[in-house]
Design a protein around this motif. Structure first.
Motif, mmCIF file in Angstrom:
data_model
loop_
_atom_site.group_PDB
_atom_site.id
_atom_site.type_symbol
_atom_site.label_atom_id
_atom_site.label_comp_id
_atom_site.label_asym_id
_atom_site.label_seq_id
_atom_site.Cartn_x
_atom_site.Cartn_y
_atom_site.Cartn_z
ATOM 1 N N ILE A 190 0.878 -1.162 0.000
ATOM 2 C CA ILE A 190 0.000 0.000 0.000
ATOM 3 C C ILE A 190 0.916 1.211 0.000
ATOM 4 C CG2 ILE A 190 -1.721 1.345 1.259
ATOM 5 C CD1 ILE A 190 -2.820 -1.289 2.363
ATOM 6 N N VAL B 123 3.493 2.130 2.894
ATOM 7 C CA VAL B 123 3.022 2.143 4.280
ATOM 8 C C VAL B 123 2.464 0.795 4.731
ATOM 9 C CG1 VAL B 123 2.590 4.621 4.225
ATOM 10 C CG2 VAL B 123 0.731 3.023 3.676
ATOM 11 N N GLY B 124 2.400 -0.172 3.820
ATOM 12 C CA GLY B 124 1.936 -1.499 4.184
ATOM 13 C C GLY B 124 2.404 -2.506 3.157
ATOM 14 N N THR B 125 2.584 -3.748 3.597
ATOM 15 C CA THR B 125 2.976 -4.808 2.675
ATOM 16 C C THR B 125 2.609 -6.165 3.253
ATOM 17 O OG1 THR B 125 4.769 -5.728 1.325
ATOM 18 C CG2 THR B 125 5.337 -5.086 3.570
ATOM 19 N N VAL C 77 2.196 -2.979 8.621
ATOM 20 C CA VAL C 77 1.690 -1.651 8.299
ATOM 21 C C VAL C 77 2.512 -0.650 9.116
ATOM 22 C CG1 VAL C 77 -0.295 -0.081 8.486
ATOM 23 C CG2 VAL C 77 -0.635 -2.452 7.744
ATOM 24 N N ASN C 78 2.932 0.413 8.477
ATOM 25 C CA ASN C 78 3.689 1.462 9.145
ATOM 26 C C ASN C 78 2.963 1.885 10.415
ATOM 27 O OD1 ASN C 78 4.396 4.299 9.825
ATOM 28 N ND2 ASN C 78 5.721 4.141 8.030
ATOM 29 N N TYR D 85 0.324 4.512 10.422
ATOM 30 C CA TYR D 85 -0.880 4.295 9.618
ATOM 31 C C TYR D 85 -1.773 3.195 10.195
ATOM 32 C CZ TYR D 85 1.066 7.231 5.939
ATOM 33 O OH TYR D 85 1.566 8.288 5.219
ATOM 34 N N ARG D 86 -1.386 2.639 11.317
ATOM 35 C CA ARG D 86 -2.191 1.570 11.905
ATOM 36 C C ARG D 86 -3.522 2.114 12.396
ATOM 37 N NH1 ARG D 86 3.060 -1.207 14.736
ATOM 38 N NH2 ARG D 86 3.994 -1.763 12.734
ATOM 39 N N LEU E 78 -5.717 -1.066 7.133
ATOM 40 C CA LEU E 78 -4.848 -1.352 5.993
ATOM 41 C C LEU E 78 -4.375 -2.794 6.022
ATOM 42 C CD1 LEU E 78 -2.747 1.948 5.808
ATOM 43 C CD2 LEU E 78 -4.937 1.383 4.731
ATOM 44 N N GLY E 79 -4.104 -3.317 7.194
ATOM 45 C CA GLY E 79 -3.712 -4.724 7.321
ATOM 46 C C GLY E 79 -4.816 -5.635 6.814
ATOM 47 N N LEU F 18 -4.766 -5.646 3.064
ATOM 48 C CA LEU F 18 -3.683 -6.495 2.558
ATOM 49 C C LEU F 18 -4.072 -7.969 2.617
ATOM 50 C CD1 LEU F 18 -0.739 -4.647 4.303
ATOM 51 C CD2 LEU F 18 -1.058 -4.803 1.815
#
Length: 149
Positions: A57, A66-68, A92-93, A96-97, A101-102, A105
């Motif tokens: 992301i 910021v995420g992977t 996730v960074n 940004y948690r 976002l997690g 993903l």
């Protein structure tokens, strides 16, 4: 903090080396000192495999990853030569948690695993992260064993 429209979920690209990808992995575990050439070589190797996918992301307003998370597809003999997806390296960074976002993903990789014909996806996590993954649609099953080299 980023707005939803500034966040783009996509596959990992070569330019992500300069967008903080390795530093993000460092928030998960020891990422090590990886040169740009090593990154390029590994990415080329992974992109050449139909059984490996890395999604990220990107906050396009800052050109920062910021995420992977990664998906590895294991080809098996059981289940009529079925496939099993393994989700790995989810991070996730920290800034940004709390924005789900997690979960985005995990959902993207579960969809990809299903499209690849996997009969299940599995993921190893710490006890502390169990509830997060349950909210993402996964359920606890058995235990993990490991041996490091």
């Amino acid at each position: 903090m980023a707005h939803e429209q500034e966040l783009c979920l996509r596959d990992l690209e070569l330019g992500d080396f300069h967008k903080g990808y390795m530093q993000l992995l460092g928030q998960l575990t020891v990422a090590g000192d990886v040169s740009e050439q090593q990154f390029a070589d590994r990415l080329s190797e992974l992109q050449g495999s139909p059984d490996y996918r890395v999604v990220v992301i990107e906050d396009t307003s800052t050109s920062t990853i910021v995420g992977t998370a990664s998906l590895l597809v294991e080809r098996k003999f059981i289940r009529a030569c079925g496939k099993c997806g393994h989700i790995e390296d989810v991070v996730v960074n920290s800034e940004y948690r709390g924005q789900r976002l997690g979960q985005r993903l995990i959902a993207a990789l579960c969809d990809a695993a299903q499209e690849e014909g996997c009969y299940k996806v599995i993921l190893d996590c710490s006890e502390a992260n169990q509830s997060f993954y349950e909210k993402s649609g996964l359920s606890r099953k058995e235990i993990q064993m490991v041996k490091y080299f």
